[in-house]
Design an enzyme around this catalytic site. Structure first.
Site, short mmCIF file in Angstrom:
data_model
loop_
_atom_site.label_atom_id
_atom_site.label_comp_id
_atom_site.label_asym_id
_atom_site.label_seq_id
_atom_site.Cartn_x
_atom_site.Cartn_y
_atom_site.Cartn_z
N MET A 260 0.84 -1.20 0.00
CA MET A 260 0.00 0.00 0.00
C MET A 260 0.87 1.26 0.00
SD MET A 260 -3.42 -0.83 2.07
CE MET A 260 -2.81 -0.56 3.72
N GLY A 261 2.15 1.08 -0.33
CA GLY A 261 3.02 2.26 -0.46
C GLY A 261 3.50 2.81 0.86
N HIS B 74 9.22 -3.34 3.31
CA HIS B 74 8.77 -3.55 1.92
C HIS B 74 9.96 -3.88 1.01
CE1 HIS B 74 5.59 -0.59 3.38
NE2 HIS B 74 4.85 -1.60 2.97
N GLN C 82 -10.25 -2.82 2.08
CA GLN C 82 -9.75 -3.47 3.31
C GLN C 82 -9.79 -2.55 4.53
OE1 GLN C 82 -5.81 -4.21 1.42
NE2 GLN C 82 -4.96 -3.71 3.42
N LYS D 195 5.10 -10.15 9.11
CA LYS D 195 4.52 -9.21 10.09
C LYS D 195 2.99 -9.33 10.06
CE LYS D 195 4.03 -4.48 11.33
NZ LYS D 195 2.79 -4.19 10.60
N ASP D 196 2.43 -9.46 8.85
CA ASP D 196 0.98 -9.63 8.71
C ASP D 196 0.70 -11.13 8.61
OD1 ASP D 196 -0.11 -6.69 8.17
OD2 ASP D 196 1.83 -6.91 7.21
N SER E 151 6.51 -0.31 10.10
CA SER E 151 5.13 -0.22 9.60
C SER E 151 4.91 1.20 9.10
CB SER E 151 4.15 -0.50 10.74
OG SER E 151 2.85 -0.06 10.38
N ARG F 89 2.34 2.73 9.45
CA ARG F 89 1.53 3.41 10.48
C ARG F 89 2.38 3.91 11.65
NH1 ARG F 89 -2.75 -0.57 8.94
NH2 ARG F 89 -4.48 0.67 8.11
P1 AMP Z 1 1.47 -2.87 3.49
O1 AMP Z 1 2.01 -1.82 2.60
O2 AMP Z 1 1.44 -2.51 4.93
O3 AMP Z 1 0.16 -3.44 2.99
O4 AMP Z 1 2.50 -4.09 3.41
C1 AMP Z 1 2.85 -4.66 2.19
C2 AMP Z 1 3.66 -5.89 2.44
O5 AMP Z 1 4.83 -5.54 3.19
C3 AMP Z 1 2.91 -6.96 3.25
O6 AMP Z 1 3.23 -8.24 2.75
C4 AMP Z 1 3.48 -6.76 4.64
O7 AMP Z 1 3.43 -7.93 5.44
C5 AMP Z 1 4.92 -6.40 4.32
N1 AMP Z 1 5.53 -5.71 5.45
C6 AMP Z 1 5.07 -4.61 6.09
N2 AMP Z 1 5.87 -4.29 7.13
C7 AMP Z 1 6.84 -5.24 7.16
C8 AMP Z 1 7.97 -5.48 8.01
N3 AMP Z 1 8.24 -4.71 9.04
N4 AMP Z 1 8.76 -6.54 7.72
C9 AMP Z 1 8.49 -7.36 6.68
N5 AMP Z 1 7.44 -7.17 5.84
C10 AMP Z 1 6.62 -6.14 6.09
#
Ligand code: AMP
Length: 286
Positions: A28-29, A35, A59, A148-149, A184, A186
């Site tokens: 989600m950038g 990432h 979501q 993490k997720d 994160s 966030r």
């Molecule tokens: P998001 O942009 O938050 O939707 O995350 C996109 C991808 O990056 C998802 O597969 C997350 O699990 C992964 N991700 C986010 N934070 C981390 C982290 N700290 N370590 C490893 N992967 C991450």
């Protein structure tokens, strides 16, 4: 690196690259090193890496942070170029959900009702539907997701198998800040003091994993994590120790547990909800 905004254009580009193995990294950038670790994993394991950057509206719940979710496309593009991604896919909502969209994938297993789903009941339907569309469009050999997720990873692994999609779903390690906080997008919401309090999550789950290794009863391990987070000023949403595949709670009968587990946590610091976890998978602590 090519920046592509339309599904048709992406399809055309991938056709021109036929014969190469494709890796997909959905995001989600507002990218960070977590990432980028997925991009690195994709580059090491496939010939062509596609990174999607899409803040997926389906979501987010009605009172969640869809509008305020941090966005910075120019910075994301720079980071992805530096990391060696081949294609950055930045679709609009109507590219992913064509006007009049009337098809959704519905998860039927109990896995979508556990952990985060208790406070975010529609979240994983949104995740499943966006990832299914991206997999249909890109048809990657491998898709890379962060551990993490953990619930997302478990659900996507199931959905990909159930729908006979054929993409290999690869789970990648959690990337942390030097002081232990799981990275994160966030984290940017946290005030300085909330960020200090939030360290109680990574600290307490690390201790918990050591305690599980020593054979401590799981109920007392869970209580230890909850108490430490509450004492730091966090508001615990859940602390659970579950089977990493089914997310069913593990009952050790008070005797400790020697098998694979996922210890997952969600907690609020101020208004910000953070998740983190530690696990033993195939006998290894990760
Ligand atoms: P998001 O942009 O938050 O939707 O995350 C996109 C991808 O990056 C998802 O597969 C997350 O699990 C992964 N991700 C986010 N934070 C981390 C982290 N700290 N370590 C490893 N992967 C991450």
């Amino acid at each position: 690196m090519k920046i592509i905004r339309c599904a048709d254009e992406l399809r055309r580009e991938l056709k021109e690259q036929a014969g190469k193995s494709i890796g997909l990294v959905p995001t989600m950038g507002f990218l960070h090193a977590g990432h980028i670790s997925l991009v690195n994993a994709s580059r090491e394991n496939t010939d062509l890496t596609v990174v999607s950057v899409f803040v997926n509206p389906t979501q987010f719940g009605p009172n969640e942070d869809f509008d305020s979710y941090p966005r910075d496309e120019a910075r994301d593009a720079e980071l992805l170029m530096a990391a060696g991604a081949d294609i950055m896919f930045v679709p609009t909502v109507s590219e992913i959900y064509p006007e009049g969209n009337s098809t959704d994938i519905v998860l039927t297993s109990g896995i979508k009702t556990k952990l985060c789903a208790k406070t975010r009941p529609t979240h994983f339907d949104g995740v499943t539907n966006v990832v299914a569309r991206l997999l249909c469009l890109v048809k990657p050999d491998k898709a890379f997701f962060g551990r993490k997720d953990a619930q997302q990873l478990a659900i996507i692994t199931r959905m990909t198998r159930d729908m006979l999609i054929g993409t290999q779903i690869v789970g990648c390690p959690i990337v942390r800040e030097q002081d232990g906080l799981a990275m994160s997008s966030r984290n940017t919401y946290l005030s300085e003091s909330e960020r200090v309090s939030a360290l109680s999550i990574s600290r307490s789950i690390k201790t918990a994993a050591e305690d599980i290794e020593k054979g401590k009863a799981l109920a007392s391990v869970r209580d230890g994590v909850s108490s430490e987070i509450s004492a730091s000023g966090g508001r615990v949403d859940y602390v659970e120790i579950v089977d990493p595949g089914t997310l069913e709670e593990i009952d050790d009968g008070g005797a400790g547990f020697g098998g694979d587990y996922l210890l997952a946590v969600a907690a609020y610091f101020g208004k910000t909800r953070l998740i983190d976890n530690i696990a033993r998978i195939d006998g290894k602590c990760i």
